[in-house]
Write a protein that holds these residues in place. Structure first.
Motif, PDB file in Angstrom:
ATOM      1  N   SER A  36       0.848  -1.189   0.000  1.00 47.46           N
ATOM      2  CA  SER A  36       0.000   0.000   0.000  1.00 47.46           C
ATOM      3  C   SER A  36       0.885   1.241   0.000  1.00 47.46           C
ATOM      4  CB  SER A  36      -0.951   0.004   1.206  1.00 47.46           C
ATOM      5  OG  SER A  36      -0.243  -0.187   2.424  1.00 47.46           O
ATOM      6  N   TYR A  38       0.914   5.592   0.908  1.00 51.33           N
ATOM      7  CA  TYR A  38       0.274   6.645   1.689  1.00 51.33           C
ATOM      8  C   TYR A  38       0.891   7.995   1.352  1.00 51.33           C
ATOM      9  CZ  TYR A  38      -1.340   2.548   4.066  1.00 51.33           C
ATOM     10  OH  TYR A  38      -1.910   1.326   4.308  1.00 51.33           O
ATOM     11  N   LEU A  40       1.432  11.811   2.738  1.00 51.54           N
ATOM     12  CA  LEU A  40       1.459  12.589   3.982  1.00 51.54           C
ATOM     13  C   LEU A  40       1.679  14.051   3.680  1.00 51.54           C
ATOM     14  CD1 LEU A  40       1.971   9.645   5.102  1.00 51.54           C
ATOM     15  CD2 LEU A  40       3.363  10.742   6.880  1.00 51.54           C
ATOM     16  N   GLY A  43       0.519  18.121   9.010  1.00 52.74           N
ATOM     17  CA  GLY A  43      -0.666  18.553   9.735  1.00 52.74           C
ATOM     18  C   GLY A  43      -1.972  17.920   9.297  1.00 52.74           C
ATOM     19  N   LYS A  44      -1.906  17.033   8.320  1.00 52.13           N
ATOM     20  CA  LYS A  44      -3.124  16.378   7.839  1.00 52.13           C
ATOM     21  C   LYS A  44      -3.027  14.875   8.081  1.00 52.13           C
ATOM     22  CE  LYS A  44      -5.016  17.633   4.015  1.00 52.13           C
ATOM     23  NZ  LYS A  44      -5.265  17.926   2.562  1.00 52.13           N
ATOM     24  N   ALA A  45      -4.169  14.235   8.097  1.00 51.87           N
ATOM     25  CA  ALA A  45      -4.177  12.786   8.237  1.00 51.87           C
ATOM     26  C   ALA A  45      -3.594  12.136   6.993  1.00 51.87           C
ATOM     27  CB  ALA A  45      -5.609  12.298   8.463  1.00 51.87           C
ATOM     28  N   PRO A  46      -2.708  11.177   7.160  1.00 53.63           N
ATOM     29  CA  PRO A  46      -2.194  10.439   5.995  1.00 53.63           C
ATOM     30  C   PRO A  46      -3.347   9.851   5.186  1.00 53.63           C
ATOM     31  CG  PRO A  46      -0.878   9.937   7.928  1.00 53.63           C
ATOM     32  CD  PRO A  46      -2.066  10.739   8.399  1.00 53.63           C
ATOM     33  N   LEU A  48      -4.552   6.991   2.246  1.00 51.40           N
ATOM     34  CA  LEU A  48      -4.286   5.771   1.487  1.00 51.40           C
ATOM     35  C   LEU A  48      -4.476   6.067   0.004  1.00 51.40           C
ATOM     36  CD1 LEU A  48      -3.888   2.632   1.321  1.00 51.40           C
ATOM     37  CD2 LEU A  48      -6.389   2.466   1.568  1.00 51.40           C
ATOM     38  N   SER A  51      -3.770   0.375  -2.624  1.00 49.90           N
ATOM     39  CA  SER A  51      -3.803  -0.814  -1.781  1.00 49.90           C
ATOM     40  C   SER A  51      -3.586  -2.054  -2.642  1.00 49.90           C
ATOM     41  CB  SER A  51      -5.135  -0.906  -1.041  1.00 49.90           C
ATOM     42  OG  SER A  51      -6.213  -0.987  -1.960  1.00 49.90           O
ATOM     43  N   ASP A  52      -3.135  -3.120  -2.022  1.00 46.55           N
ATOM     44  CA  ASP A  52      -2.930  -4.384  -2.742  1.00 46.55           C
ATOM     45  C   ASP A  52      -2.187  -4.174  -4.063  1.00 46.55           C
ATOM     46  OD1 ASP A  52      -6.038  -6.084  -1.765  1.00 46.55           O
ATOM     47  OD2 ASP A  52      -4.150  -5.712  -0.707  1.00 46.55           O
ATOM     48  N   TYR A  89       4.865   7.231   1.381  1.00 47.87           N
ATOM     49  CA  TYR A  89       5.427   6.059   2.044  1.00 47.87           C
ATOM     50  C   TYR A  89       4.783   4.798   1.498  1.00 47.87           C
ATOM     51  CZ  TYR A  89       7.637   8.992   5.585  1.00 47.87           C
ATOM     52  OH  TYR A  89       8.421   9.904   6.232  1.00 47.87           O
ATOM     53  N   TYR A 100       3.565  -5.471   9.512  1.00 50.48           N
ATOM     54  CA  TYR A 100       3.773  -4.487   8.454  1.00 50.48           C
ATOM     55  C   TYR A 100       5.127  -3.799   8.595  1.00 50.48           C
ATOM     56  CZ  TYR A 100      -1.158  -5.121   7.626  1.00 50.48           C
ATOM     57  OH  TYR A 100      -2.370  -5.688   7.351  1.00 50.48           O
ATOM     58  N   PHE A 102       7.199  -0.382   6.797  1.00 44.93           N
ATOM     59  CA  PHE A 102       7.032   0.800   5.958  1.00 44.93           C
ATOM     60  C   PHE A 102       8.332   1.143   5.243  1.00 44.93           C
ATOM     61  CE2 PHE A 102       2.861   2.467   6.932  1.00 44.93           C
ATOM     62  CZ  PHE A 102       2.553   1.920   8.162  1.00 44.93           C
ATOM     63  N   GLY A 103       8.196   2.001   4.231  1.00 47.86           N
ATOM     64  CA  GLY A 103       9.358   2.493   3.531  1.00 47.86           C
ATOM     65  C   GLY A 103       9.989   3.667   4.256  1.00 47.86           C
ATOM     66  N   THR A 104      11.123   4.089   3.740  1.00 55.37           N
ATOM     67  CA  THR A 104      11.862   5.204   4.337  1.00 55.37           C
ATOM     68  C   THR A 104      11.278   6.560   3.970  1.00 55.37           C
ATOM     69  OG1 THR A 104      13.377   4.987   2.465  1.00 55.37           O
ATOM     70  CG2 THR A 104      14.041   3.972   4.549  1.00 55.37           C
TER      71      THR A 104
ATOM     72  N   GLY B  46      11.493   6.964   8.780  1.00 58.65           N
ATOM     73  CA  GLY B  46      10.261   6.480   8.172  1.00 58.65           C
ATOM     74  C   GLY B  46       9.214   6.099   9.196  1.00 58.65           C
ATOM     75  N   LEU B  47       8.034   5.783   8.707  1.00 60.61           N
ATOM     76  CA  LEU B  47       6.954   5.358   9.579  1.00 60.61           C
ATOM     77  C   LEU B  47       7.323   4.040  10.263  1.00 60.61           C
ATOM     78  CD1 LEU B  47       3.987   6.071   7.143  1.00 60.61           C
ATOM     79  CD2 LEU B  47       4.394   7.257   9.314  1.00 60.61           C
ATOM     80  N   TRP B  49       5.462   0.919  12.607  1.00 61.39           N
ATOM     81  CA  TRP B  49       4.264   0.299  13.177  1.00 61.39           C
ATOM     82  C   TRP B  49       4.550  -0.027  14.638  1.00 61.39           C
ATOM     83  CZ3 TRP B  49       2.901  -4.463  15.286  1.00 61.39           C
ATOM     84  CH2 TRP B  49       1.548  -4.828  15.221  1.00 61.39           C
ATOM     85  N   TYR B  96       0.562   8.568  15.261  1.00 62.58           N
ATOM     86  CA  TYR B  96      -0.719   8.466  14.562  1.00 62.58           C
ATOM     87  C   TYR B  96      -1.500   7.264  15.076  1.00 62.58           C
ATOM     88  CZ  TYR B  96       1.459  11.352  10.858  1.00 62.58           C
ATOM     89  OH  TYR B  96       2.074  12.346  10.138  1.00 62.58           O
ATOM     90  N   TRP B 107      -4.218  -2.970   4.734  1.00 59.41           N
ATOM     91  CA  TRP B 107      -3.875  -1.561   4.602  1.00 59.41           C
ATOM     92  C   TRP B 107      -4.549  -0.774   5.707  1.00 59.41           C
ATOM     93  CZ3 TRP B 107      -6.820  -3.814   0.451  1.00 59.41           C
ATOM     94  CH2 TRP B 107      -8.183  -3.524   0.488  1.00 59.41           C
ATOM     95  N   PHE B 108      -4.241   0.522   5.780  1.00 61.42           N
ATOM     96  CA  PHE B 108      -4.798   1.404   6.800  1.00 61.42           C
ATOM     97  C   PHE B 108      -5.623   2.467   6.071  1.00 61.42           C
ATOM     98  CE2 PHE B 108      -2.127  -0.559   9.889  1.00 61.42           C
ATOM     99  CZ  PHE B 108      -0.935  -0.837   9.220  1.00 61.42           C
ATOM    100  N   TRP B 111      -6.928   7.313   9.313  1.00 60.17           N
ATOM    101  CA  TRP B 111      -5.810   7.825  10.109  1.00 60.17           C
ATOM    102  C   TRP B 111      -6.247   9.081  10.856  1.00 60.17           C
ATOM    103  CZ3 TRP B 111      -0.377   6.347   9.446  1.00 60.17           C
ATOM    104  CH2 TRP B 111      -0.156   5.362   8.462  1.00 60.17           C
ATOM    105  N   GLY B 112      -5.630   9.299  12.009  1.00 66.60           N
ATOM    106  CA  GLY B 112      -5.760  10.583  12.673  1.00 66.60           C
ATOM    107  C   GLY B 112      -4.759  11.563  12.073  1.00 66.60           C
ATOM    108  N   GLN B 113      -4.844  12.815  12.470  1.00 67.18           N
ATOM    109  CA  GLN B 113      -3.931  13.832  11.950  1.00 67.18           C
ATOM    110  C   GLN B 113      -2.530  13.718  12.538  1.00 67.18           C
ATOM    111  OE1 GLN B 113      -6.337  17.433  12.859  1.00 67.18           O
ATOM    112  NE2 GLN B 113      -6.231  17.844  10.667  1.00 67.18           N
TER     113      GLN B 113
END
Lengths: 111, 121
Positions: A36, A38, A40, A43-46, A48, A51-52, A89, A100, A102-104, B46-47, B49, B96, B107-108, B111-113
């Motif tokens: 997936s 994302y 970013l 100040g905002k919600a990430p 999506l 997916s898949d 990401y 899970y 994540f990427g860098t 990076g993010l 989990w 988050y 997947w997610f 999300w919150g801010q």
């Protein structure tokens, strides 16, 4: 486990296409079609975006597309727009450690 | 999708416990629709989990955090919480809360801010 590898930055002019790579291993990207992506914005919600590997959620512009080859996934943004400037990401299901990884992260700049 | 909002102190002293809450609207945390998840973004990295909790109270934590994480549910307030003990500067990050659908999806989608937590004396 180690983070997936992404380029730190990618840039392009409005209207151009760019591609962000995301490289992992056979334990994550290469082993599952559960990648997936994302977006970013500070100040905002990430959000999506993919997916898949290739699926685009409802409401996401069709300028965004995903693909995968072996252990590397890619996100392509076509017709680049100023609003696409953000951090991106990748994320993959993994069989090692956590579910899970994540990427860098990649900062996309619209010139 | 559901709406999520993080809350909690923005500054925590080293060796203390970081505590954050995620308020959920648009779904009941007891419904079994989501795995309720915490993810963080350290500056320049990076993010990551952190862990997740299900409506049954079942939890799954990131082993790299060496047992410092505790997640819990508060059904009466429709909230879930994160506690991270023995914090150091390395725990400074934007935290988050997120929702992973419990439908075989990986997947997610919510999300919150995010909330910045700084570990400093």
């Amino acid at each position: 486990q180690s983070a997936l590898t992404q380029p730190a930055s990618v840039s392009g002019s409005p209207g151009q296409s760019i591609t962000i790579s995301c490289t992992g291993t056979t334990s994550d990207i290469g082993g599952y079609n559960y990648v997936s992506w994302y977006q970013l914005h500070p100040g905002k919600a990430p959000k999506l975006m993919i997916s898949d590997v290739t699926s685009r959620p409802s409401g996401v512009s069709n300028r965004f597309s995903g693909s995968k080859s072996a252990n590397t996934a890619s996100l392509t943004i076509s017709g680049l727009q100023a609003e696409d400037e953000a951090d991106y990401y990748c994320c993959s299901y993994t069989s090692s450690g956590t579910p899970y990884v994540f990427g860098t992260g990649t900062k996309v700049t619209v010139l | 999708q559901v709406h999520l909002q993080e809350s909690g102190p923005g500054l925590v002293k080293p060796s203390q416990t970081l505590s954050l809450t995620c308020s959920v609207s648009g779904d009941s945390i007891s419904s079994g629709t989501y795995f309720w998840t915490w993810i963080r973004l350290p500056a320049g990295k990076g993010l990551e989990w952190i862990g997740r909790i299900y409506s049954t109270g079942s939890t799954y934590y990131n082993p790299s955090l060496n047992g410092r994480v505790t997640l819990s549910l508060d059904s009466s307030k429709n909230q879930f919480s994160l506690k991270l003990s023995s914090v150091t500067a390395a725990d400074t990050a934007v935290y988050y809360c997120a929702g992973e659908p419990d439908s075989g999806d990986n997947w997610f989608d919510s999300w919150g801010q995010g909330t910045l937590v700084t570990v400093s004396s």
